[in-house]
Design an enzyme around this catalytic site. Structure first.
Site, PDB file in Angstrom:
ATOM      1  N   LYS A   1       0.805  -1.226   0.000  1.00  0.00           N
ATOM      2  CA  LYS A   1       0.000   0.000   0.000  1.00  0.00           C
ATOM      3  C   LYS A   1       0.833   1.269   0.000  1.00  0.00           C
ATOM      4  CE  LYS A   1      -3.573  -2.418   0.063  1.00  0.00           C
ATOM      5  NZ  LYS A   1      -4.706  -2.614   0.882  1.00  0.00           N
TER       6      LYS A   1
HETATM    7  C1  LIG Z   1      -0.706  -7.721   2.721  1.00  0.00           C
HETATM    8  C2  LIG Z   1      -1.906  -7.578   1.856  1.00  0.00           C
HETATM    9  N1  LIG Z   1      -2.120  -8.506   0.918  1.00  0.00           N
HETATM   10  C3  LIG Z   1      -3.211  -8.447   0.133  1.00  0.00           C
HETATM   11  C4  LIG Z   1      -4.153  -7.450   0.283  1.00  0.00           C
HETATM   12  C5  LIG Z   1      -5.349  -7.443  -0.621  1.00  0.00           C
HETATM   13  O1  LIG Z   1      -5.215  -6.450  -1.578  1.00  0.00           O
HETATM   14  P1  LIG Z   1      -6.513  -5.877  -2.309  1.00  0.00           P
HETATM   15  O2  LIG Z   1      -7.360  -5.289  -1.239  1.00  0.00           O
HETATM   16  O3  LIG Z   1      -5.993  -4.855  -3.248  1.00  0.00           O
HETATM   17  O4  LIG Z   1      -7.158  -7.021  -2.969  1.00  0.00           O
HETATM   18  C6  LIG Z   1      -3.967  -6.481   1.264  1.00  0.00           C
HETATM   19  C7  LIG Z   1      -4.928  -5.384   1.489  1.00  0.00           C
HETATM   20  O5  LIG Z   1      -5.375  -4.754   0.690  1.00  0.00           O
HETATM   21  C8  LIG Z   1      -2.798  -6.517   2.040  1.00  0.00           C
HETATM   22  O6  LIG Z   1      -2.546  -5.595   2.949  1.00  0.00           O
HETATM   23  N1  LIG Z   2      -6.506  -4.995   2.768  1.00  0.00           N
HETATM   24  C1  LIG Z   2      -6.774  -3.635   2.971  1.00  0.00           C
HETATM   25  C2  LIG Z   2      -8.240  -3.358   2.963  1.00  0.00           C
HETATM   26  C3  LIG Z   2      -8.498  -2.065   2.300  1.00  0.00           C
HETATM   27  O1  LIG Z   2      -8.091  -2.155   0.965  1.00  0.00           O
HETATM   28  P1  LIG Z   2      -7.917  -0.885   0.036  1.00  0.00           P
HETATM   29  O2  LIG Z   2      -6.889  -1.289  -0.979  1.00  0.00           O
HETATM   30  O3  LIG Z   2      -9.231  -0.607  -0.550  1.00  0.00           O
HETATM   31  O4  LIG Z   2      -7.434   0.252   0.880  1.00  0.00           O
HETATM   32  C4  LIG Z   2      -6.044  -3.138   4.212  1.00  0.00           C
HETATM   33  O5  LIG Z   2      -4.978  -3.659   4.460  1.00  0.00           O
HETATM   34  O6  LIG Z   2      -6.492  -2.271   4.910  1.00  0.00           O
END
Ligand SMILES: Cc1ncc(COP(=O)(O)O)c(C=O)c1O
Ligand SMILES: N[C@@H](CCOP(=O)(O)O)C(=O)O
Length: 431
Positions: A107
Site C-alpha cells: 500500500k
Molecule cells: C498484505 C496484503 N495482501 C493483500 C491485500 C489485498 O489487496 P486488495 O485489497 O488490493 O485485494 C492487502 C490489502 O489490501 C494486504 O494488505
Molecule cells: N486490505 C486492505 C483493505 C483495504 O483495501 P484498500 O486497498 O481498498 O485500501 C487493508 O490492508 O487495509
C-alpha cells in the site's frame, strides 16, 4: 482524464475532483472514461527504461491535465524511492516483493502517490480535507505514514478491533499529528460501510471536505498498476507466458494489474488468490455474486466480505462473465493450507513468505496444475515480520526485525473506540 461513476447517476468529473471526492455523489466508484494503450515500443524497449520512466509513461494519461508533467515526475520519483525486486523460486514460480517501502506493505506506493497529489491540489487553498480510511491491516499504516504532516489534510483511520496484527496496529495508531485512529467494534466491512455512509451524509459533507484513501480513490488505486510493469521488466527476457497471482481482499491490486493489461502489458492471465473470504471465487464458479460477512483469518488484510473493486473488474471486461473467466481464475485457501505453504516455501526454497504471499503461492500452484507452461508471479504484498506470531510459529525460527518495524514497536498506541456510525459522525463533527 475524466472519470465516470460506475453507478452512472453522477456527472463525469476530472482527476482532481475524483481525488478530492473519493467516491462519486451517487456512491459509485470512479472509472477512467478512456484508456489509450501504451506505444508497443515501450514494452519492446522496457530494458532501457527506469522504473520512474515506466511509471510516468503509464500513469500520465490518467492525471493529465491537472497534474503537469514536471510535477508528476517529482511525485513519481518521491513515491518510488525503494525497490521492487522479483525473486525466482523455481522455473515456474517467482515472487514480486512489494514490501520494501516505509510500512513494508504494497500500500505504500498508492498512499504516497495519493498524498502527494492531494498535497499538490491543496497547495493554494486553505480548505481542510479529511481523509477517511477503512483498514483490515495494511492500508491504515501506509496512509498514516504517507499522509503524516501533509498540509491541509487530516486523516481518520477506522480499523476492526482485535483483527489486525500487533505491528499493523502500532503502525496506524502511533504517529500522532494529523493522524487519528478509530478502533471499531466490528469487522473490516463494518469499517468500510461506515466510511461509505459518511460520504453520503449531507450533514457531514456540508461541513467538511471528505475523501477516501482506500482503493476506491483513483489516486490510491491506479499507481498499483506499476507493479505489474516492473515485474515484466525483470522477467520478460526469461519467460513468455507470465501470469500473476494476486493475494486479494478488496480486489484493488488485481484490478490495477488488469488496467496494466489494458495498457498493453503482455500478461496472459490473473489469479485472484483468496483466503476463506471467497465471494469472487464463488462467483466464478456459480455466476452468483453474494457478499458475506468477513471471516477472520491469518491473512487478515484480505478479510473482506464485500470487495469494493469487483465492480471495476467487471467494467474492464464489459460485464461479460465469459471474458472475465478468460482473464481471471480464483482459488480460496484455508488457514491450515496457508500455514503449510509458509512451511513449504521455507523448506523448499529457503524463502520466508508472509501469510498473504503464501496464499498467492498456493494460487500459483493451483493454476500451474492446469497450465504447466506458464510462469506464475505471486505478489509478496507484505513483509513476513508484520505477521511475526504466525510466521515464527510455522518456520520455528526467530526473525530479525527490519528498521521500519523496530521504529514503531516501542511507541504508544493511541486510539478512540467506537461501535456505531453515530459515534464516527460525532467524532468527525467534534474534531
Ligand atoms: C498484505 C496484503 N495482501 C493483500 C491485500 C489485498 O489487496 P486488495 O485489497 O488490493 O485485494 C492487502 C490489502 O489490501 C494486504 O494488505
Ligand atoms: N486490505 C486492505 C483493505 C483495504 O483495501 P484498500 O486497498 O481498498 O485500501 C487493508 O490492508 O487495509
Amino acid at each position: 482524464m475524466n472519470y465516470y461513476s460506475l453507478n452512472k447517476l453522477a456527472p463525469n468529473t476530472s482527476f482532481k475532483e475524483a481525488v478530492i471526492k473519493g467516491l462519486a455523489p451517487d456512491r459509485g466508484l470512479y472509472f477512467p472514461e478512456s484508456m489509450t494503450p501504451l506505444d508497443k515500443t515501450i514494452f519492446e524497449n522496457i530494458d532501457d527504461l527506469s522504473y520512474t520512466e515506466i511509471a510516468f509513461l503509464a500513469i500520465k494519461q490518467f492525471v493529465a491535465p491537472e497534474i503537469p508533467e514536471t510535477v508528476l515526475k517529482t511525485i513519481i520519483e518521491e513515491t518510488l524511492s525503494f525497490d521492487f525486486p522479483v525473486v525466482p523460486l523455481n522455473e515456474n514460480i517467482s515472487t514480486l516483493e512489494l514490501f520494501h517501502g516505509p510500512t513494508m506493505a504494497f500500500k505504500d506506493v498508492g498512499a504516497r502517490f495519493m498524498a502527494r497529489c492531494l498535497g499538490y491540489f491543496n497547495k493554494d487553498n486553505n480548505n481542510l480535507v479529511t481523509v477517511l480510511v477503512a483498514t483490515s491491516g495494511d492500508t491504515g499504516g501506509a496512509v498514516a505514514n504517507g499522509f503524516l504532516g501533509v498540509k491541509g489534510v487530516n486523516v481518520v483511520i477506522l480499523y476492526p478491533s482485535g483483527k489486525v496484527s500487533d505491528i499493523q496496529e502500532k503502525q496506524l495508531t502511533t504517529l500522532g499529528q494529523n493522524i487519528k485512529a478509530l478502533e471499531v467494534q466490528g469487522t473490516f466491512d463494518d469499517c468500510q460501510d461506515m466510511v461509505k455512509r459518511a460520504f453520503l451524509d449531507e450533514q457531514l459533507t456540508g461541513q467538511m471536505q471528505l475523501t477516501s484513501a482506500n482503493s476506491i480513490n483513483v489516486a490510491r488505486w491506479l499507481p498499483q498498476l506499476f507493479y505489474f510493469l516492473f515485474a515484466y521488466k525483470q522477467l520478460h527476457y526469461k519467460h513468455k507466458n507470465i501470469v500473476f497471482s494476486v493475494p486479494s481482499g478488496n480486489f484493488g491490486n488485481v484490478c490495477a494489474g488488469m488496467i496494466a493489461q489494458q495498457l498493453g502489458l503482455p500478461v496472459s492471465h490473473f489469479i485472484a488468490s483468496n483466503n476463506e473470504n471467497k465471494v469472487v471465487t464463488e462467483f466464478l464458479n456459480t455466476q452468483l455474486y453474494q457478499p458475506k460477512p468477513s471471516i477472520q483469518t491469518i491473512s487478515n488484510a484480505m478479510d473482506v466480505g464485500n470487495p469494493s473493486n469487483f465492480i471495476r473488474i467487471q467494467e474492464i471486461y464489459n460485464n461479460s462473465f465469459e471474458t472475465l473467466k478468460d482473464n481471471l481464475s480464483s482459488y480460496s485457501f484455508s488457514d491450515a493450507e496457508t500455514k503449510s505453504a509458509i512451511k513449504e516455501i521455507y523448506t523448499k526454497f529457503n524463502y520466508v513468505a508472509d501469510p498473504h504471499g503464501a496464499v498467492g503461492y498456493l494460487g500459483c500452484k493451483a493454476y500451474l496444475k492446469q497450465h504447466p507452461d506458464a510462469h506464475c508471479v505471486f505478489l509478496e504484498t507484505a513483509h513476513p515480520t508484520k505477521f511475526l506470531d504466525v510466521v515464527e510459529e510455522v518456520i520455528k525460527e526467530k526473525q530479525p526485525l527490519p528498521d521500519q518495524i523496530q521504529e514503531v514497536m516501542g511507541k504508544e498506541k493511541v486510539s478512540f473506540k467506537i461501535s456505531t456510525y453515530e459515534e464516527l459522525k460525532a467524532f468527525l463533527l467534534n474534531k
